[in-house]
Design an enzyme around this catalytic site. Structure first.
Site, PDB file in Angstrom:
ATOM      1  N   SER A  71     -31.879  -0.194   5.889  1.00 50.70           N
ATOM      2  CA  SER A  71     -31.337   1.103   6.008  1.00 50.70           C
ATOM      3  C   SER A  71     -31.570   1.961   7.577  1.00 50.70           C
ATOM      4  O   SER A  71     -32.526   1.295   8.046  1.00 50.70           O
ATOM      5  CB  SER A  71     -32.299   2.086   5.313  1.00 50.70           C
ATOM      6  OG  SER A  71     -31.655   1.918   3.847  1.00 50.70           O
ATOM      7  N   GLU A  91     -22.611  14.434  17.454  1.00 50.22           N
ATOM      8  CA  GLU A  91     -21.711  15.140  16.673  1.00 50.22           C
ATOM      9  C   GLU A  91     -21.623  14.855  15.214  1.00 50.22           C
ATOM     10  O   GLU A  91     -20.910  15.194  14.105  1.00 50.22           O
ATOM     11  CB  GLU A  91     -20.179  13.996  17.046  1.00 50.22           C
ATOM     12  CG  GLU A  91     -19.773  14.170  18.457  1.00 50.22           C
ATOM     13  CD  GLU A  91     -20.560  13.126  19.244  1.00 50.22           C
ATOM     14  OE1 GLU A  91     -21.752  12.734  18.664  1.00 50.22           O
ATOM     15  OE2 GLU A  91     -20.344  13.332  20.528  1.00 50.22           O
ATOM     16  N   SER A  92     -23.286  14.428  15.027  1.00 48.89           N
ATOM     17  CA  SER A  92     -23.525  14.414  13.461  1.00 48.89           C
ATOM     18  C   SER A  92     -24.355  13.183  13.015  1.00 48.89           C
ATOM     19  O   SER A  92     -25.511  13.049  13.524  1.00 48.89           O
ATOM     20  CB  SER A  92     -22.685  14.802  12.267  1.00 48.89           C
ATOM     21  OG  SER A  92     -22.245  16.216  12.413  1.00 48.89           O
ATOM     22  N   HIS A 139     -26.676   1.451   4.579  1.00 45.57           N
ATOM     23  CA  HIS A 139     -27.555   0.709   3.567  1.00 45.57           C
ATOM     24  C   HIS A 139     -26.865  -0.664   3.403  1.00 45.57           C
ATOM     25  O   HIS A 139     -25.739  -0.737   3.161  1.00 45.57           O
ATOM     26  CB  HIS A 139     -27.939   1.722   2.407  1.00 45.57           C
ATOM     27  CG  HIS A 139     -28.294   3.114   2.940  1.00 45.57           C
ATOM     28  ND1 HIS A 139     -29.527   3.159   3.304  1.00 45.57           N
ATOM     29  CD2 HIS A 139     -27.894   4.278   2.892  1.00 45.57           C
ATOM     30  CE1 HIS A 139     -29.861   4.549   3.382  1.00 45.57           C
ATOM     31  NE2 HIS A 139     -28.696   4.964   3.375  1.00 45.57           N
ATOM     32  N   CYS A 184     -18.436  16.001  13.667  1.00 44.05           N
ATOM     33  CA  CYS A 184     -17.658  17.171  13.835  1.00 44.05           C
ATOM     34  C   CYS A 184     -16.933  17.243  15.031  1.00 44.05           C
ATOM     35  O   CYS A 184     -17.342  16.424  16.183  1.00 44.05           O
ATOM     36  CB  CYS A 184     -18.551  18.361  13.587  1.00 44.05           C
ATOM     37  SG  CYS A 184     -20.052  18.585  14.723  1.00 44.05           S
TER      38      CYS A 184
END
Lengths: 137, 137
Positions: free
Chosen positions: B55, B62-63, B68, B83
């Site tokens: 993971s 930008e986020s 996984h 974004c």
């Protein structure tokens, strides 16, 4: 056909802007949300933007929780991605909605990794006979 | 009505199991995917499970990107949340599909934070006159 993972997409509208703009509040709220969901926290990363907003991720043994906040729009997008039966993502969602005093919420739950039977069987090359085919995604 | 964020949900089936089970391969692939998408990497966290799978999350300006993996099912679930207009999530998706030699992929793109006009305007209490109401989500 059962998904390998469950992905809850939570949108919190009309939240408390001060809470959404505080790195400390967002971080402690997400860690508490993970605890309430009965997650096993592995690690976490949070970041405060110089303009507005906080981004953060909590990696858990059961997958992850993520948040991005837009205090100027009183909005936060939250993801709770989990696998296994122990985690209770809705408990995380309920806690965060209450913590940020969301006036309106939207929740969608998606199954991730819906494996058609033939895909799962392909990973077992020793099988002598192919099982009946079922429709893919 | 324009979303605040774009969320690409990528499912990679029939992948190379060895690649999906290697912490090093998954981590370097995700960082390269972030670079190819023109993201600005802020931090990253990766975790290898004692049973199977990796993971990991890359927090970007930008986020975030998350992955996984289920090597035993030759499956990986990837999220690219962004974004702004600069990031090219499809470049990350294409790179990862190729890197893990996915035999089949599924991609969904969701808008996150679709604000109805009245919600956006509520955050500007100084407005003298309310704008015409439009339907909420």
């Amino acid at each position: 056909m059962k998904p390998l993972g469950r992905h809850l997409l939570l949108e919190l509208f009309e939240c408390d802007a001060d809470a959404l703009s505080s790195l400390h509040t967002v971080k402690t709220s997400m860690l508490e949300a993970a605890n309430r969901a009965r997650a096993t926290i592995v690690n976490h990363v949070f970041h405060e933007f110089s303009s507005f907003g906080v981004s953060g991720v909590v990696v858990i043994a059961e997958s992850h929780l993520a948040i991005h906040t837009w205090p100027e729009y009183r909005f936060a997008a939250v993801d709770v991605f989990s696998c296994g039966e122990v985690l209770q993502p809705q408990l995380a969602a309920e806690y965060l909605a209450e913590r940020f005093t969301a006036g309106r919420i939207s929740v969608v739950e998606l199954g991730r990794g819906l494996l058609a039977r033939e895909v799962a069987e392909e990973s077992r090359p020793a099988l002598a006979a192919a099982p009946p085919k079922v429709a893919g995604r």
